[in-house]
Write an enzyme that holds these catalytic residues in place. Sequence first.
Site, PDB file in Angstrom:
ATOM      1  N   ASP A 201       0.845  -1.189   0.000  1.00 56.75           N
ATOM      2  CA  ASP A 201       0.000   0.000   0.000  1.00 56.75           C
ATOM      3  C   ASP A 201       0.884   1.245   0.000  1.00 56.75           C
ATOM      4  OD1 ASP A 201      -2.286  -1.509   0.176  1.00 56.75           O
ATOM      5  OD2 ASP A 201      -2.772  -0.976   2.244  1.00 56.75           O
TER       6      ASP A 201
ATOM      7  N   ARG B 275      -1.000  -0.888  -8.804  1.00 55.37           N
ATOM      8  CA  ARG B 275      -2.341  -0.422  -8.438  1.00 55.37           C
ATOM      9  C   ARG B 275      -2.392   1.107  -8.572  1.00 55.37           C
ATOM     10  NH1 ARG B 275      -3.592  -1.070  -2.324  1.00 55.37           N
ATOM     11  NH2 ARG B 275      -3.787  -3.269  -2.844  1.00 55.37           N
TER      12      ARG B 275
HETATM   13  C1  LIG Z   1      -8.524  -1.629  -3.684  1.00 56.80           C
HETATM   14  C2  LIG Z   1      -8.150  -0.269  -3.215  1.00 56.80           C
HETATM   15  C3  LIG Z   1      -6.894  -0.070  -2.665  1.00 56.80           C
HETATM   16  C4  LIG Z   1      -6.508   1.209  -2.249  1.00 56.80           C
HETATM   17  N1  LIG Z   1      -5.236   1.401  -1.796  1.00 56.80           N
HETATM   18  C5  LIG Z   1      -4.836   2.658  -1.481  1.00 56.80           C
HETATM   19  C6  LIG Z   1      -3.484   2.930  -1.111  1.00 56.80           C
HETATM   20  O1  LIG Z   1      -2.632   2.050  -1.044  1.00 56.80           O
HETATM   21  N2  LIG Z   1      -3.157   4.215  -0.835  1.00 56.80           N
HETATM   22  C7  LIG Z   1      -4.062   5.240  -0.885  1.00 56.80           C
HETATM   23  O2  LIG Z   1      -3.702   6.399  -0.647  1.00 56.80           O
HETATM   24  N3  LIG Z   1      -5.351   5.005  -1.216  1.00 56.80           N
HETATM   25  C8  LIG Z   1      -5.764   3.752  -1.507  1.00 56.80           C
HETATM   26  N4  LIG Z   1      -7.067   3.527  -1.858  1.00 56.80           N
HETATM   27  C9  LIG Z   1      -8.088   4.592  -1.658  1.00 56.80           C
HETATM   28  C10 LIG Z   1      -8.198   5.483  -2.865  1.00 56.80           C
HETATM   29  O3  LIG Z   1      -7.030   6.252  -3.000  1.00 56.80           O
HETATM   30  C11 LIG Z   1      -9.404   6.435  -2.742  1.00 56.80           C
HETATM   31  O4  LIG Z   1      -9.249   7.238  -1.627  1.00 56.80           O
HETATM   32  C12 LIG Z   1     -10.726   5.721  -2.633  1.00 56.80           C
HETATM   33  O5  LIG Z   1     -10.775   4.597  -3.452  1.00 56.80           O
HETATM   34  C13 LIG Z   1     -11.852   6.673  -3.073  1.00 56.80           C
HETATM   35  O6  LIG Z   1     -11.645   7.103  -4.389  1.00 56.80           O
HETATM   36  P1  LIG Z   1     -12.521   6.608  -5.644  1.00 56.80           P
HETATM   37  O7  LIG Z   1     -11.584   6.440  -6.795  1.00 56.80           O
HETATM   38  O8  LIG Z   1     -13.267   5.399  -5.293  1.00 56.80           O
HETATM   39  O9  LIG Z   1     -13.436   7.818  -5.983  1.00 56.80           O
HETATM   40  P2  LIG Z   1     -14.189   8.959  -5.155  1.00 56.80           P
HETATM   41  O10 LIG Z   1     -13.663  10.251  -5.716  1.00 56.80           O
HETATM   42  O11 LIG Z   1     -14.177   8.756  -3.684  1.00 56.80           O
HETATM   43  O12 LIG Z   1     -15.667   8.720  -5.672  1.00 56.80           O
HETATM   44  C14 LIG Z   1     -15.954   8.882  -7.051  1.00 56.80           C
HETATM   45  C15 LIG Z   1     -17.303   8.304  -7.356  1.00 56.80           C
HETATM   46  O13 LIG Z   1     -17.307   6.899  -7.057  1.00 56.80           O
HETATM   47  C16 LIG Z   1     -18.602   6.520  -6.596  1.00 56.80           C
HETATM   48  N5  LIG Z   1     -18.520   6.054  -5.207  1.00 56.80           N
HETATM   49  C17 LIG Z   1     -17.522   6.249  -4.349  1.00 56.80           C
HETATM   50  N6  LIG Z   1     -17.801   5.689  -3.147  1.00 56.80           N
HETATM   51  C18 LIG Z   1     -19.023   5.158  -3.256  1.00 56.80           C
HETATM   52  C19 LIG Z   1     -19.906   4.466  -2.368  1.00 56.80           C
HETATM   53  N7  LIG Z   1     -19.573   4.224  -1.090  1.00 56.80           N
HETATM   54  N8  LIG Z   1     -21.104   4.043  -2.840  1.00 56.80           N
HETATM   55  C20 LIG Z   1     -21.467   4.284  -4.111  1.00 56.80           C
HETATM   56  N9  LIG Z   1     -20.697   4.963  -5.002  1.00 56.80           N
HETATM   57  C21 LIG Z   1     -19.484   5.387  -4.577  1.00 56.80           C
HETATM   58  C22 LIG Z   1     -19.463   7.770  -6.664  1.00 56.80           C
HETATM   59  O14 LIG Z   1     -20.085   7.818  -7.927  1.00 56.80           O
HETATM   60  C23 LIG Z   1     -18.440   8.883  -6.534  1.00 56.80           C
HETATM   61  O15 LIG Z   1     -18.863  10.109  -7.061  1.00 56.80           O
HETATM   62  C24 LIG Z   1      -7.445   2.285  -2.328  1.00 56.80           C
HETATM   63  C25 LIG Z   1      -8.705   2.073  -2.892  1.00 56.80           C
HETATM   64  C26 LIG Z   1      -9.059   0.827  -3.337  1.00 56.80           C
HETATM   65  C27 LIG Z   1     -10.401   0.658  -3.974  1.00 56.80           C
END
Ligand SMILES: Cc1cc2nc3c(=O)[nH]c(=O)nc-3n(C[C@H](O)[C@H](O)[C@H](O)COP(=O)(O)OP(=O)(O)OC[C@H]3O[C@@H](n4cnc5c(N)ncnc54)[C@H](O)[C@@H]3O)c2cc1C
Length: 321
Positions: free
Chosen positions: A147, A197
Amino acid sequence: MDAGALAPAVWMKQGLLLLSRNTALRDVLEQAPVSRSVVRRFVAGDSTEQAVDAVRALKDSQRMATIDFLGEDTLDPAQATYTKNAYLTLLTALSEAGLTEGGGAEVSLKLSALGQALGGDGEKIALENAREICQAASAVGTTVTLDMEDHTTTDSTFGILRQLREDWPWVGAVVQSYLYRTEQDCRDLAHEGSRVRLCKGTYKEPESVAYQDKSEVDKSFVRCLKILMAGDGYPMIASHDPRLVEIAGVLAAANGRATDSFEYQMLLGIRPDEQQRLAAQGDRVRVYVPYGDEWYGYLMRRMAERPSNLRFFLRALATKG
Ligand SMILES: Cc1cc2nc3c(=O)[nH]c(=O)nc-3n(C[C@H](O)[C@H](O)[C@H](O)COP(=O)(O)OP(=O)(O)OC[C@H]3O[C@@H](n4cnc5c(N)ncnc54)[C@H](O)[C@@H]3O)c2cc1C
């Protein structure tokens, strides 16, 4: 949304991200039984058995898993050893349950939980702990992803990644599109055998290193996606954003990628229907499964990302549900 409406949302996000590092609040909330029932939507449970059960259920619906033993910013060497041992126990349990074959269930590590934040020999300790976990993962036929945490750790984490990849080239990297540096990191990482990732990034970062505007973060995500999809590595698209998921599919097709040459990743409890839809259409989907009792920092970051998650949490606290 006009600027006036946006300001409170941004303010709340920044506040929650600051609170995610508040140890006093963490200590109170992690002990509260009511909180523990609320976190179940996003966390598989406290025990190895519960983590294994969650992974088995995902497998039954054609989804893979990457499992995170919760904990971060460890300032105690004994805690770093405890975390390493938890991963070793988990990998044995996953293997005994027949879940590690072909990398179906792998693990995600936060180096700060393995000693990186200790100062002094911290990086060396984290590297040695990560080595033991990689060795154990290799023995049961699966992989490990590192991560990425806040920007002060990025160079150190990539340094440890490079050392681990000398022995285990399959160790996965994570890049965050909110950092200005990430396009270049993607170019460096988009080579054969390199599992990468791509996520937006979840920490509170200063303007000197990261885009602050959501649309800039999204545009950077697409630029990074183009580099990774056109490259020779194995992109892992970690986002719930419907637009970005769609763009990833289009870019994969445009680059002639087979469905087994990239994967989508989402978090446990977030957009499960979309996870199942992608899996049912033949795409590879991996779900990030956190477990353990140190859920506070993880949950606060999920709250910061989506106000409806916060409403759900507060409502449950109010009703003791
Ligand atoms: C598998 C995985 C591993 C990760 N590893 C890391 C890491 O190592 N380091 C790190 O800094 N971050 C990590 N993250 C977190 C990531 O950086 C984001 O903070 C997090 O995924 C939210 O961003 P998003 O791309 O989903 O979009 P967001 O900008 O949060 O959301 C965009 C859109 O996605 C949809 N959405 C989002 N959440 C929901 C919900 N709960 N229900 C319905 N629709 C929703 C909506 O349409 C929203 O407008 C990881 C995320 C994932 C999925």
